[in-house]
Design an enzyme around this catalytic site. Structure first.
Site, PDB file in Angstrom:
ATOM      1  N   LYS A 161      10.535  26.633  -4.081  1.00  0.00           N
ATOM      2  CA  LYS A 161      11.699  26.810  -4.907  1.00  0.00           C
ATOM      3  C   LYS A 161      12.436  27.984  -4.839  1.00  0.00           C
ATOM      4  O   LYS A 161      12.045  29.047  -4.207  1.00  0.00           O
ATOM      5  CB  LYS A 161      11.240  26.447  -6.330  1.00  0.00           C
ATOM      6  CG  LYS A 161      10.537  27.670  -7.088  1.00  0.00           C
ATOM      7  CD  LYS A 161      11.273  28.751  -7.294  1.00  0.00           C
ATOM      8  CE  LYS A 161      10.178  29.850  -8.117  1.00  0.00           C
ATOM      9  NZ  LYS A 161      10.913  31.107  -8.170  1.00  0.00           N
TER      10      LYS A 161
ATOM     11  N   ASP B 260       5.753  29.083 -13.713  1.00  0.00           N
ATOM     12  CA  ASP B 260       6.359  28.388 -12.520  1.00  0.00           C
ATOM     13  C   ASP B 260       5.690  27.237 -12.195  1.00  0.00           C
ATOM     14  O   ASP B 260       6.448  26.569 -10.925  1.00  0.00           O
ATOM     15  CB  ASP B 260       6.540  29.542 -11.384  1.00  0.00           C
ATOM     16  CG  ASP B 260       7.884  30.346 -11.396  1.00  0.00           C
ATOM     17  OD1 ASP B 260       8.496  30.052 -12.266  1.00  0.00           O
ATOM     18  OD2 ASP B 260       8.032  31.253 -10.490  1.00  0.00           O
TER      19      ASP B 260
HETATM   20  O1  C5P Z   1       3.339  32.968 -16.309  1.00  0.00           O
HETATM   21  P1  C5P Z   1       3.033  33.891 -14.900  1.00  0.00           P
HETATM   22  O2  C5P Z   1       1.368  33.780 -14.717  1.00  0.00           O
HETATM   23  O3  C5P Z   1       3.834  33.145 -13.925  1.00  0.00           O
HETATM   24  O4  C5P Z   1       3.487  35.272 -15.286  1.00  0.00           O
HETATM   25  C1  C5P Z   1       2.960  36.353 -14.750  1.00  0.00           C
HETATM   26  C2  C5P Z   1       3.486  37.528 -15.656  1.00  0.00           C
HETATM   27  O5  C5P Z   1       4.799  37.708 -15.450  1.00  0.00           O
HETATM   28  C3  C5P Z   1       3.184  37.437 -17.073  1.00  0.00           C
HETATM   29  O6  C5P Z   1       2.014  37.751 -17.354  1.00  0.00           O
HETATM   30  C4  C5P Z   1       4.168  38.156 -17.682  1.00  0.00           C
HETATM   31  O7  C5P Z   1       3.985  39.570 -17.494  1.00  0.00           O
HETATM   32  C5  C5P Z   1       5.369  38.149 -16.801  1.00  0.00           C
HETATM   33  N1  C5P Z   1       6.303  37.096 -17.336  1.00  0.00           N
HETATM   34  C6  C5P Z   1       7.178  37.289 -18.219  1.00  0.00           C
HETATM   35  N2  C5P Z   1       8.070  36.437 -18.814  1.00  0.00           N
HETATM   36  C7  C5P Z   1       8.120  35.331 -18.134  1.00  0.00           C
HETATM   37  C8  C5P Z   1       7.463  34.842 -17.134  1.00  0.00           C
HETATM   38  C9  C5P Z   1       6.314  35.520 -16.665  1.00  0.00           C
HETATM   39  O8  C5P Z   1       7.249  38.323 -18.783  1.00  0.00           O
HETATM   40  N3  C5P Z   1       8.929  34.215 -18.627  1.00  0.00           N
END
Ligand code: C5P
Length: 348
Positions: free
Chosen positions: A14, A140
């Site tokens: 994406k 994601d």
């Molecule tokens: O959800 P995901 O595992 O992709 O997120 C990885 C990290 O990115 C989270 O632990 C957080 O630190 C950060 N994050 C965030 N806000 C979001 C998505 C991710 O702060 N909307």
């Protein structure tokens, strides 16, 4: 002994058509507003279930973890339990997408693994169950259960299908830099704490979306993206290109784009990632100079993309980037039907 037939699926990437980082949330995440768009670049995922128990992951790329930290492992473990299925899951990942590239590779792999597992087992979770599992594993992931053009809100995991953008030629540049998303968010927080507001888009005559902004403004963003992309090929500027960065003295032909920029189509991550990796800003400039009518960092990078009016223009831009030593590939955006049609490679 083999219990079931394996399934092989494409795990598409994406890009983000604009990404706005809003408020810090009590759960440690950030409120996000983005438009996701699936593209034709992909990994290939193969799933089979044999006698035994546990999950086994194979990938030739040493950067891909094969243990419980792999997003595929995490979703497969949950899915096996939710489906009340027995057996040993064997997953092979043929890695073509960059790791930590901002193209959602790991997230897409996990969703592809889930869908492939369901096909292998001939058992299905409900749509809401799938979305719930996906969101648990990462912000994601859910977008890949929808495909096409998608509005992402919440922490990015709350997804709404938008009217599909027409299939558009694009170039994906993949500089060999891994950007950590949590670090990029932390850098954003530090930037905000220093009291530097994001680029003052409001001063360009419009209002930037705010975290408190109601979702109907986000829906408006989706509509505007759609309308902008459908109209962009017909819009010519004196320089023959449109850039995502508002600049003074531009003609009325760019009104649609500027409306979008004002509404938040910029990627906020550029403000923290470009100062750290100035070479990425240079790649964006090369894309623009090569004729992209919109160029941007994808997610937190390091991949960048440019949207082009034709396949030929995209192919030319790829050559230009490669000449500058930047790995790049021509691709195309995928509408929702194209995404799902291309998903299945085979099921023997
Ligand atoms: O959800 P995901 O595992 O992709 O997120 C990885 C990290 O990115 C989270 O632990 C957080 O630190 C950060 N994050 C965030 N806000 C979001 C998505 C991710 O702060 N909307």
């Amino acid at each position: 002994m083999l219990l079931t037939m394996p399934a092989t699926v494409r795990s598409f990437a994406k890009i983000n058509l604009g990404l706005y980082i809003g408020a810090n949330r009590p759960d440690g995440f950030h409120e996000l507003r983005t438009v996701y768009q699936t593209i034709a670049l992909h990994d290939v995922i193969r799933v089979q279930v044999v006698r035994g128990s546990g999950i086994e992951i194979h990938c030739e790329d040493p950067r891909v973890p094969t243990d419980q930290s792999n997003t595929c492992y995490r979703i497969l473990e949950r899915a096996m339990a939710a489906l009340k299925a027995k057996g040993r899951v064997i997953l092979e990942i043929e890695k073509r997408l960059p790791v930590q590239g901002g193209l959602g590779g790991a997230s897409s792999n996990a969703v592809a693994a889930l869908v492939a597992l369901e096909r292998v087992l001939r058992k299905k979770l409900t749509g809401p169950q799938q979305l719930h599992l996906a969101a648990e594993v990462g912000s994601d992931l859910p977008l890949f259960l929808v495909g096409g053009t998608i509005l992402g809100v919440g922490r990015g995991e709350e997804v709404y299908p938008l009217p599909d953008l027409p299939a558009t030629s694009c170039v994906i540049a993949t500089p060999e830099i891994g950007v950590s998303t949590p670090k990029a968010f932390a850098d954003w927080d530090a930037l905000m704490a220093r009291g530097r507001p994001p680029a003052d888009i409001a001063s360009a005559g419009g209002a930037k979306l705010t975290a408190a902004g109601p979702s109907d403004r986000m829906i408006e963003l989706g509509r505007m993206v759609s309308s902008w992309l459908s109209n962009a090929p017909a819009k010519k500027t004196s320089g023959g290109r449109l850039s995502g960065v508002p600049a003074g003295g531009r003609g009325r032909a760019e009104t649609l784009l500027l409306d979008l920029v004002r509404t938040g189509i910029e990627n906020d991550f550029e403000q923290v990632v470009f100062p750290q990796y100035p070479e990425l800003r240079d790649v964006k400039r090369v894309l623009e100079r090569a004729g992209a009518y919109y160029a941007s960092l994808s997610g937190s990078g390091s991949a960048l993309y440019g949207l082009f009016r034709s396949k030929a223009a995209a192919a030319k831009a790829v050559l230009r980037l490669r000449k500058e030593g930047v790995p790049a590939q021509a691709s195309a955006t995928l509408t929702r039907p194209q995404y799902w049609k291309g998903f299945q490679v085979s099921s023997f």
